[in-house]
Design a protein around this motif. Structure first.
Motif, PDB file in Angstrom:
ATOM      1  N   ALA A  10      10.431 -23.873  34.393  1.00  0.00           N
ATOM      2  CA  ALA A  10      11.084 -22.660  33.873  1.00  0.00           C
ATOM      3  C   ALA A  10      10.310 -22.117  32.682  1.00  0.00           C
ATOM      4  N   GLY A  11       8.967 -22.123  32.803  1.00  0.00           N
ATOM      5  CA  GLY A  11       8.138 -21.508  31.769  1.00  0.00           C
ATOM      6  C   GLY A  11       7.995 -20.016  32.053  1.00  0.00           C
ATOM      7  N   LEU A  12       6.883 -19.469  31.632  1.00  0.00           N
ATOM      8  CA  LEU A  12       6.670 -18.031  31.835  1.00  0.00           C
ATOM      9  C   LEU A  12       6.723 -17.669  33.317  1.00  0.00           C
ATOM     10  N   LEU A  13       5.919 -18.348  34.143  1.00  0.00           N
ATOM     11  CA  LEU A  13       5.895 -18.023  35.572  1.00  0.00           C
ATOM     12  C   LEU A  13       7.235 -18.302  36.229  1.00  0.00           C
ATOM     13  N   GLY A  14       7.843 -19.439  35.900  1.00  0.00           N
ATOM     14  CA  GLY A  14       9.111 -19.817  36.528  1.00  0.00           C
ATOM     15  C   GLY A  14      10.190 -18.778  36.265  1.00  0.00           C
ATOM     16  N   PHE A  31      14.252 -25.855  38.165  1.00  0.00           N
ATOM     17  CA  PHE A  31      14.352 -27.186  37.557  1.00  0.00           C
ATOM     18  C   PHE A  31      13.347 -27.304  36.419  1.00  0.00           C
ATOM     19  N   ASP A  32      13.794 -27.857  35.293  1.00  0.00           N
ATOM     20  CA  ASP A  32      12.887 -27.989  34.147  1.00  0.00           C
ATOM     21  C   ASP A  32      13.379 -29.131  33.251  1.00  0.00           C
ATOM     22  N   PRO A  33      12.456 -29.870  32.619  1.00  0.00           N
ATOM     23  CA  PRO A  33      12.892 -30.958  31.730  1.00  0.00           C
ATOM     24  C   PRO A  33      13.520 -30.471  30.428  1.00  0.00           C
ATOM     25  N   ALA A  34      13.334 -29.211  30.058  1.00  0.00           N
ATOM     26  CA  ALA A  34      13.869 -28.719  28.778  1.00  0.00           C
ATOM     27  C   ALA A  34      15.392 -28.841  28.768  1.00  0.00           C
ATOM     28  N   ALA A  42       7.721 -24.970  26.892  1.00  0.00           N
ATOM     29  CA  ALA A  42       6.722 -24.237  27.671  1.00  0.00           C
ATOM     30  C   ALA A  42       5.708 -23.558  26.751  1.00  0.00           C
ATOM     31  N   ALA A  43       4.458 -23.477  27.224  1.00  0.00           N
ATOM     32  CA  ALA A  43       3.417 -22.788  26.448  1.00  0.00           C
ATOM     33  C   ALA A  43       3.792 -21.331  26.209  1.00  0.00           C
ATOM     34  N   GLY A  44       4.558 -20.764  27.148  1.00  0.00           N
ATOM     35  CA  GLY A  44       4.954 -19.363  27.021  1.00  0.00           C
ATOM     36  C   GLY A  44       5.609 -19.031  25.696  1.00  0.00           C
ATOM     37  N   TRP A  45       6.361 -19.982  25.108  1.00  0.00           N
ATOM     38  CA  TRP A  45       7.027 -19.728  23.833  1.00  0.00           C
ATOM     39  C   TRP A  45       6.037 -19.612  22.677  1.00  0.00           C
ATOM     40  N   ALA A  48       0.760 -16.075  21.361  1.00  0.00           N
ATOM     41  CA  ALA A  48       0.772 -14.905  20.475  1.00  0.00           C
ATOM     42  C   ALA A  48       1.172 -13.651  21.237  1.00  0.00           C
ATOM     43  N   GLY A  49       0.951 -13.653  22.548  1.00  0.00           N
ATOM     44  CA  GLY A  49       1.394 -12.527  23.369  1.00  0.00           C
ATOM     45  C   GLY A  49       0.455 -11.339  23.385  1.00  0.00           C
ATOM     46  N   MET A  50      -0.829 -11.571  23.110  1.00  0.00           N
ATOM     47  CA  MET A  50      -1.775 -10.455  23.214  1.00  0.00           C
ATOM     48  C   MET A  50      -2.016 -10.130  24.682  1.00  0.00           C
ATOM     49  N   LEU A  51      -2.003  -8.846  25.000  1.00  0.00           N
ATOM     50  CA  LEU A  51      -2.256  -8.390  26.368  1.00  0.00           C
ATOM     51  C   LEU A  51      -3.605  -7.680  26.335  1.00  0.00           C
ATOM     52  N   PRO A 177      13.735 -32.746  35.177  1.00  0.00           N
ATOM     53  CA  PRO A 177      12.318 -32.684  35.555  1.00  0.00           C
ATOM     54  C   PRO A 177      12.148 -32.980  37.042  1.00  0.00           C
ATOM     55  N   VAL A 178      11.248 -32.274  37.673  1.00  0.00           N
ATOM     56  CA  VAL A 178      10.936 -32.557  39.076  1.00  0.00           C
ATOM     57  C   VAL A 178      10.063 -33.810  39.121  1.00  0.00           C
ATOM     58  N   GLU A 179      10.508 -34.793  39.894  1.00  0.00           N
ATOM     59  CA  GLU A 179       9.746 -36.059  39.989  1.00  0.00           C
ATOM     60  C   GLU A 179       8.725 -35.992  41.106  1.00  0.00           C
ATOM     61  N   LEU A 321      -3.205 -20.681  34.164  1.00  0.00           N
ATOM     62  CA  LEU A 321      -3.171 -19.389  33.450  1.00  0.00           C
ATOM     63  C   LEU A 321      -3.851 -19.470  32.079  1.00  0.00           C
ATOM     64  N   PHE A 322      -4.151 -20.679  31.655  1.00  0.00           N
ATOM     65  CA  PHE A 322      -4.990 -20.928  30.470  1.00  0.00           C
ATOM     66  C   PHE A 322      -4.557 -20.039  29.300  1.00  0.00           C
ATOM     67  N   ARG A 323      -5.467 -19.286  28.734  1.00  0.00           N
ATOM     68  CA  ARG A 323      -5.138 -18.511  27.532  1.00  0.00           C
ATOM     69  C   ARG A 323      -4.730 -17.072  27.847  1.00  0.00           C
ATOM     70  N   HIS A 324      -4.536 -16.769  29.166  1.00  0.00           N
ATOM     71  CA  HIS A 324      -4.234 -15.378  29.536  1.00  0.00           C
ATOM     72  C   HIS A 324      -2.884 -15.229  30.219  1.00  0.00           C
ATOM     73  N   GLY A 325      -1.979 -16.195  30.077  1.00  0.00           N
ATOM     74  CA  GLY A 325      -0.758 -16.181  30.879  1.00  0.00           C
ATOM     75  C   GLY A 325       0.054 -14.903  30.765  1.00  0.00           C
ATOM     76  N   TRP A 326       0.289 -14.463  29.539  1.00  0.00           N
ATOM     77  CA  TRP A 326       1.101 -13.251  29.360  1.00  0.00           C
ATOM     78  C   TRP A 326       0.353 -12.019  29.857  1.00  0.00           C
ATOM     79  N   LEU A 327      -0.949 -12.070  29.766  1.00  0.00           N
ATOM     80  CA  LEU A 327      -1.761 -10.953  30.242  1.00  0.00           C
ATOM     81  C   LEU A 327      -1.665 -10.783  31.755  1.00  0.00           C
ATOM     82  N   ILE A 328      -1.622 -11.894  32.492  1.00  0.00           N
ATOM     83  CA  ILE A 328      -1.775 -11.771  33.953  1.00  0.00           C
ATOM     84  C   ILE A 328      -0.543 -12.166  34.765  1.00  0.00           C
TER      85      ILE A 328
HETATM   86  C1  LIG Z   1      -1.354 -21.241  21.092  1.00  0.00           C
HETATM   87  C2  LIG Z   1      -1.315 -20.418  22.356  1.00  0.00           C
HETATM   88  C3  LIG Z   1      -1.582 -19.061  22.280  1.00  0.00           C
HETATM   89  C4  LIG Z   1      -1.553 -18.276  23.443  1.00  0.00           C
HETATM   90  N1  LIG Z   1      -1.755 -16.924  23.319  1.00  0.00           N
HETATM   91  C5  LIG Z   1      -1.726 -16.149  24.429  1.00  0.00           C
HETATM   92  C6  LIG Z   1      -1.916 -14.743  24.323  1.00  0.00           C
HETATM   93  O1  LIG Z   1      -2.051 -14.206  23.218  1.00  0.00           O
HETATM   94  N2  LIG Z   1      -1.924 -14.003  25.466  1.00  0.00           N
HETATM   95  C7  LIG Z   1      -1.744 -14.568  26.709  1.00  0.00           C
HETATM   96  O2  LIG Z   1      -1.783 -13.844  27.692  1.00  0.00           O
HETATM   97  N3  LIG Z   1      -1.530 -15.898  26.832  1.00  0.00           N
HETATM   98  C8  LIG Z   1      -1.522 -16.704  25.728  1.00  0.00           C
HETATM   99  N4  LIG Z   1      -1.324 -18.053  25.852  1.00  0.00           N
HETATM  100  C9  LIG Z   1      -1.252 -18.649  27.197  1.00  0.00           C
HETATM  101  C10 LIG Z   1       0.130 -18.621  27.857  1.00  0.00           C
HETATM  102  O3  LIG Z   1       1.127 -19.075  26.975  1.00  0.00           O
HETATM  103  C11 LIG Z   1       0.093 -19.527  29.097  1.00  0.00           C
HETATM  104  O4  LIG Z   1      -0.990 -19.144  29.925  1.00  0.00           O
HETATM  105  C12 LIG Z   1       1.379 -19.416  29.907  1.00  0.00           C
HETATM  106  O5  LIG Z   1       2.487 -19.793  29.127  1.00  0.00           O
HETATM  107  C13 LIG Z   1       1.314 -20.306  31.153  1.00  0.00           C
HETATM  108  O6  LIG Z   1       2.511 -20.098  31.872  1.00  0.00           O
HETATM  109  P1  LIG Z   1       3.074 -21.193  32.891  1.00  0.00           P
HETATM  110  O7  LIG Z   1       4.379 -20.710  33.371  1.00  0.00           O
HETATM  111  O8  LIG Z   1       2.004 -21.540  33.874  1.00  0.00           O
HETATM  112  O9  LIG Z   1       3.226 -22.499  31.981  1.00  0.00           O
HETATM  113  P2  LIG Z   1       4.357 -22.826  30.797  1.00  0.00           P
HETATM  114  O10 LIG Z   1       4.713 -21.536  30.167  1.00  0.00           O
HETATM  115  O11 LIG Z   1       3.762 -23.896  30.013  1.00  0.00           O
HETATM  116  O12 LIG Z   1       5.553 -23.361  31.678  1.00  0.00           O
HETATM  117  C14 LIG Z   1       5.488 -24.579  32.412  1.00  0.00           C
HETATM  118  C15 LIG Z   1       6.922 -25.088  32.568  1.00  0.00           C
HETATM  119  O13 LIG Z   1       6.917 -26.194  33.474  1.00  0.00           O
HETATM  120  C16 LIG Z   1       7.842 -27.147  32.972  1.00  0.00           C
HETATM  121  N5  LIG Z   1       7.550 -28.466  33.539  1.00  0.00           N
HETATM  122  C17 LIG Z   1       6.613 -29.375  33.177  1.00  0.00           C
HETATM  123  N6  LIG Z   1       6.738 -30.498  33.905  1.00  0.00           N
HETATM  124  C18 LIG Z   1       7.780 -30.287  34.760  1.00  0.00           C
HETATM  125  C19 LIG Z   1       8.400 -31.068  35.758  1.00  0.00           C
HETATM  126  N7  LIG Z   1       7.985 -32.304  36.068  1.00  0.00           N
HETATM  127  N8  LIG Z   1       9.449 -30.529  36.445  1.00  0.00           N
HETATM  128  C20 LIG Z   1       9.892 -29.270  36.172  1.00  0.00           C
HETATM  129  N9  LIG Z   1       9.335 -28.496  35.234  1.00  0.00           N
HETATM  130  C21 LIG Z   1       8.287 -28.988  34.543  1.00  0.00           C
HETATM  131  C22 LIG Z   1       7.649 -27.074  31.457  1.00  0.00           C
HETATM  132  O14 LIG Z   1       8.779 -27.642  30.790  1.00  0.00           O
HETATM  133  C23 LIG Z   1       7.543 -25.581  31.262  1.00  0.00           C
HETATM  134  O15 LIG Z   1       8.823 -24.987  31.071  1.00  0.00           O
HETATM  135  C24 LIG Z   1      -1.297 -18.867  24.707  1.00  0.00           C
HETATM  136  C25 LIG Z   1      -0.991 -20.227  24.767  1.00  0.00           C
HETATM  137  C26 LIG Z   1      -0.998 -21.003  23.616  1.00  0.00           C
HETATM  138  C27 LIG Z   1      -0.648 -22.464  23.707  1.00  0.00           C
END
Ligand SMILES: Cc1cc2nc3c(=O)[nH]c(=O)nc-3n(C[C@H](O)[C@H](O)[C@H](O)COP(=O)(O)OP(=O)(O)OC[C@H]3O[C@@H](n4cnc5c(N)ncnc54)[C@H](O)[C@@H]3O)c2cc1C
Length: 351
Positions: A10-14, A31-34, A42-45, A48-51, A177-179, A321-328
């Motif tokens: 339940a991060g950004l993509l979820g 499903f999420d461990p939070a 999640a990294a999404g929180w 910085a949110g630059m697009l 958490p999904v096992e 999604l590395f450092r571009h998650g919010w962007l893409i």
């Molecule tokens: C310091 C920092 C700065 C950033 N700045 C930018 C920016 O300026 N612009 C930008 O575009 N992007 C930025 N990003 C990148 C962006 O945050 C990530 O690319 C994005 O959050 C990835 O999304 P996601 O949904 O793949 O992962 P996440 O957002 O990390 O979500 C993954 C989710 O999966 C859950 N999970 C993990 N294990 C399990 C399990 N076993 N079962 C169920 N759930 C599970 C986690 O709890 C979490 O909720 C930054 C990241 C960081 C850390």
């Protein structure tokens, strides 16, 4: 036809997948461990949110750029459809360099100019123009504007996305958490759930199924009343990548380190000193800002640092999604929904 969808993560993509699929009338379980929707795992929180499709070309490819442009078009309607306000701005961003750092700056500007399509290359900004755009920024030797780039308040957006998805009928299972998971099923907290589609968006939690790693990022939140900043700034520095992003309520985000480590411990003194020294060299008024809090998280990255979307019957995986998650993310979600062949409300409007 209403489908049963199980989302792992339940991060950004979820949250985005849950929102679109629930609004399209599908039965969505996430499903999420939070422990709850506000917990900041999640990294999404942390982001910085630059697009910034052009600025990110420094370490991304044309695919990320194209997904970024598409997402810039999708964000406004999506944000407008959310139940609580989310600060979203498109005032461009500025690249800045001090005298003496010309070499490092030139390398980045030339790279961006070569990779960006005509009309999107960095535009040189004179000292006078910079004073008009950002009166509080120190006189800089070099400045470039990237028009059209944006920013989003990630904390507001994460909260609003979950709220909207739940209101549309998505069921979030926190502390679950999904096992293990496979095509058409997930197992969380010992309980198996069958689904027509499983969407694996666990970020760094998707091992061992995906070769993902975490890249540590540290970020600093400041309160700076009286300081005016209209758009994100990036300092082109030979050693440190530093950006400064304005948020509502006189807040400023300074980020971010990028360290090949999965250490989630609090920010180091070295990072605080380097980030704040660099930020203060651009915005001297930051001297009187107050440090509100710091945050550390892991960016989910695949071996080539590029995003990947894999689809097989009953299973969609999106990661890297590395450092571009919010962007893409909005464009990737749109692509994912198309691969699933299911209706999604990617323009943000309920169907
Ligand atoms: C310091 C920092 C700065 C950033 N700045 C930018 C920016 O300026 N612009 C930008 O575009 N992007 C930025 N990003 C990148 C962006 O945050 C990530 O690319 C994005 O959050 C990835 O999304 P996601 O949904 O793949 O992962 P996440 O957002 O990390 O979500 C993954 C989710 O999966 C859950 N999970 C993990 N294990 C399990 C399990 N076993 N079962 C169920 N759930 C599970 C986690 O709890 C979490 O909720 C930054 C990241 C960081 C850390």
């Amino acid at each position: 036809m209403s489908l049963r969808i199980a989302i792992a993560g339940a991060g950004l993509l979820g949250r985005l997948f849950a929102l679109h699929l629930a609004r399209a009338g599908h039965a969505v379980r996430v499903f999420d461990p939070a422990p709850d929707a506000q917990a900041r795992g999640a990294a999404g929180w942390t982001a910085a949110g630059m697009l910034s499709p052009v600025a990110e070309l420094e370490c991304a490819d044309e695919q990320v750029f194209a997904l970024g442009l598409r997402s810039l078009a999708l964000w406004p309607a999506l944000v407008a459809s959310l139940p609580s306000p989310v600060d979203l701005r498109f005032a461009g961003s500025l690249l800045l360099a001090h005298r003496g750092d010309e070499g490092a700056a030139r390398r980045v500007i030339d790279l961006l100019a070569a990779k960006a399509p005509a009309g999107r290359a960095p535009q040189p900004v004179t000292g006078e123009q910079l004073r008009e755009l950002e009166p509080d920024v120190q006189r800089m030797a070099h400045a470039w504007l990237l028009p059209g780039e944006g920013q989003i308040d990630t904390v507001q957006a994460m909260a609003a996305l979950a709220e909207a998805a739940a209101a549309a009928g998505a069921r979030f299972h926190w502390s679950r958490p999904v096992e293990s998971l496979g095509a058409g099923w997930v197992q969380a907290a010992g309980e198996r759930t069958e689904a027509d589609w499983v969407i694996d968006v666990r970020g760094t939690g998707a091992r061992p199924e995906q070769p993902v790693r975490g890249v540590r990022g540290e970020i600093i939140h400041l309160h700076a009343p009286g300081l005016h900043l209209n758009r994100p700034l990036r300092l082109l520095h030979p050693r440190h990548r530093v950006y400064i992003v304005p948020r509502t309520g006189d807040r400023i985000v300074v980020g971010a380190s990028e360290i090949e480590s999965e250490d989630r411990s609090p920010i180091s003194v070295r990072s605080i000193v380097e980030l704040l020294t660099a930020a203060h060299s651009v915005l001297p008024a930051l001297a009187e800002a107050r440090l509100l809090h710091t945050d550390t998280n892991l960016r989910p990255a695949l071996p080539d640092n590029l995003p990947e979307l894999r689809c097989a019957p009953g299973m969609l995986e999106v990661n890297g999604l590395f450092r571009h998650g919010w962007l893409i993310a909005p464009a990737l979600v749109e692509e994912g929904l198309a691969r699933l062949g299911v209706a999604g409300a990617t323009d943000g409007n309920p169907p």
